[in-house]
Design a protein around this motif. Structure first.
Motif, PDB file in Angstrom:
ATOM      1  N   GLU A  63       0.812  -1.424  -0.081  1.00  0.00           N
ATOM      2  CA  GLU A  63      -0.026   0.268  -0.075  1.00  0.00           C
ATOM      3  C   GLU A  63       0.854   1.156   0.018  1.00  0.00           C
ATOM      4  N   MET A 144     -12.422  -8.169  -6.393  1.00  0.00           N
ATOM      5  CA  MET A 144     -12.313  -6.978  -5.465  1.00  0.00           C
ATOM      6  C   MET A 144     -13.463  -6.876  -4.392  1.00  0.00           C
ATOM      7  N   GLU A 145     -14.648  -7.225  -5.179  1.00  0.00           N
ATOM      8  CA  GLU A 145     -15.795  -7.248  -4.225  1.00  0.00           C
ATOM      9  C   GLU A 145     -16.023  -8.584  -3.445  1.00  0.00           C
ATOM     10  N   GLY A 147     -13.295 -10.508  -2.379  1.00  0.00           N
ATOM     11  CA  GLY A 147     -12.043 -10.631  -1.614  1.00  0.00           C
ATOM     12  C   GLY A 147     -11.551 -12.158  -1.837  1.00  0.00           C
ATOM     13  N   LYS A 171      -4.326  -7.723   0.613  1.00  0.00           N
ATOM     14  CA  LYS A 171      -4.993  -6.957   1.803  1.00  0.00           C
ATOM     15  C   LYS A 171      -3.872  -6.599   2.736  1.00  0.00           C
ATOM     16  N   ASN A 172      -4.458  -5.493   3.354  1.00  0.00           N
ATOM     17  CA  ASN A 172      -3.896  -4.963   4.436  1.00  0.00           C
ATOM     18  C   ASN A 172      -4.648  -4.546   5.529  1.00  0.00           C
ATOM     19  N   ASN A 173      -4.607  -5.584   6.644  1.00  0.00           N
ATOM     20  CA  ASN A 173      -5.610  -5.213   7.621  1.00  0.00           C
ATOM     21  C   ASN A 173      -7.011  -5.674   7.173  1.00  0.00           C
ATOM     22  N   ASN A 174      -7.218  -6.583   6.335  1.00  0.00           N
ATOM     23  CA  ASN A 174      -8.563  -6.975   5.714  1.00  0.00           C
ATOM     24  C   ASN A 174      -9.270  -5.946   4.862  1.00  0.00           C
ATOM     25  N   LYS A 175      -8.081  -4.857   4.474  1.00  0.00           N
ATOM     26  CA  LYS A 175      -8.615  -3.829   3.269  1.00  0.00           C
ATOM     27  C   LYS A 175      -7.959  -4.226   2.233  1.00  0.00           C
ATOM     28  N   ILE A 176      -8.685  -4.419   1.044  1.00  0.00           N
ATOM     29  CA  ILE A 176      -8.236  -4.597  -0.375  1.00  0.00           C
ATOM     30  C   ILE A 176      -7.291  -3.422  -0.700  1.00  0.00           C
ATOM     31  N   VAL A 177      -5.931  -3.531  -0.974  1.00  0.00           N
ATOM     32  CA  VAL A 177      -5.173  -2.525  -1.442  1.00  0.00           C
ATOM     33  C   VAL A 177      -4.574  -2.728  -2.942  1.00  0.00           C
TER      34      VAL A 177
END
Length: 266
Positions: A63, A144-145, A147, A171-177
């Motif tokens: 990220e 992306m939707e 995961g 992912k970075n902390n469950n966030k898709i980056v």
């Protein structure tokens, strides 16, 4: 008795069509089953590569790198890029790379492991290179939707030929980056499938010819025997022969039993 009477023609037609339909069904089923099994094996290989590649990518660093290209000069970038390149070199995949969405269907390449970035990057897109991926956008957006890893169907590209792609979320902390992607060239794979399919079709045609030939030989024999019984009874009924006439009985089957029964009647 005419061999090609209406009844006989119907019998030959129905039996021939039955052989054709059964052979066709077996051939189509075999080809489809082979394609499905081969495709499933291919997908399992792609999923294995994607899961292994995901282990090499640190989501937080990725990220930061997507926002600051100067991090390309760090050891973390070199480590990830070399690990991806090594993985790509030891598998059948053609391209292994990462990217982030830019605008609409455009994506920016970040880390490309398709070639050695620091020695020979002829097959390697430099960080910041932007490309329109409209053809695969449906699969990328689904990745992306959801995961989860998404695989495309085998598709033909005018520039690259037959391909199959896999997309996995970074992912970075469950966030898709970002997106991890892997492309396979499947032209040789499809060529092998087509060769096997052609072999199955040829064997099917040979099987049909053999079955129809056997069928015709049996029907000729069957109706010849039947004709001898019919002619003998006709000759008696028209006065061409008397009740001393007998039908030759050679063999032990239903037709021979019919001939023997006629002899007993006479």
């Amino acid at each position: 008795m005419k061999f090609f009477s209406t009844y006989k023609a119907k019998l030959v037609l129905i039996s021939s069509l039955s052989i054709l339909l059964v052979s066709g069904f077996i051939a189509v089923f075999s080809i489809n089953a082979m394609r499905k099994i081969s495709k499933d094996i291919f997908k399992q290989q792609g999923l294995s590569v994607m899961n292994k590649a995901a282990e090499y990518i640190d989501g937080a660093f990725f990220e930061d790198l997507a926002n600051d290209y100067s991090l390309v000069n760090t050891d973390d970038f070199a480590r990830i890029q070399q690990n991806l390149f090594s993985l790509k070199s030891h598998t059948d995949c053609k391209y292994l790379y990462t990217m982030v969405p830019s605008s609409e269907t455009n994506f920016i390449y970040i880390i490309d492991g398709s070639d050695d970035y620091f020695i020979n990057n002829t097959d390697c897109d430099l960080i910041g290179t932007e490309e329109n991926l409209e053809d695969d956008y449906e699969y990328i957006s689904r990745c992306m939707e959801s995961g989860e890893i998404v695989a495309t169907e085998m598709y033909f590209d005018e520039e690259w030929g037959w391909n199959m792609s896999f997309y996995s979320p970074i992912k970075n902390n469950n966030k898709i980056v970002g997106i991890l992607a892997c492309d396979y060239a499947v032209a040789d794979f499809l060529s092998q499938i087509n060769k096997v399919s052609a072999t199955i079709i040829c064997l099917g045609v040979v099987f049909i010819i053999i079955c129809v030939t056997f069928e015709m030989s049996f029907l000729i024999f069957f109706f010849k025997k039947l004709s001898s019984v019919k002619n003998a009874m006709q000759n008696i009924s028209t006065g061409k022969s008397d009740l001393t006439a007998r039908i030759k009985v050679l063999g032990n089957n239903e037709l021979c039993e019919l001939a023997d029964a006629c002899n007993q009647v006479m």
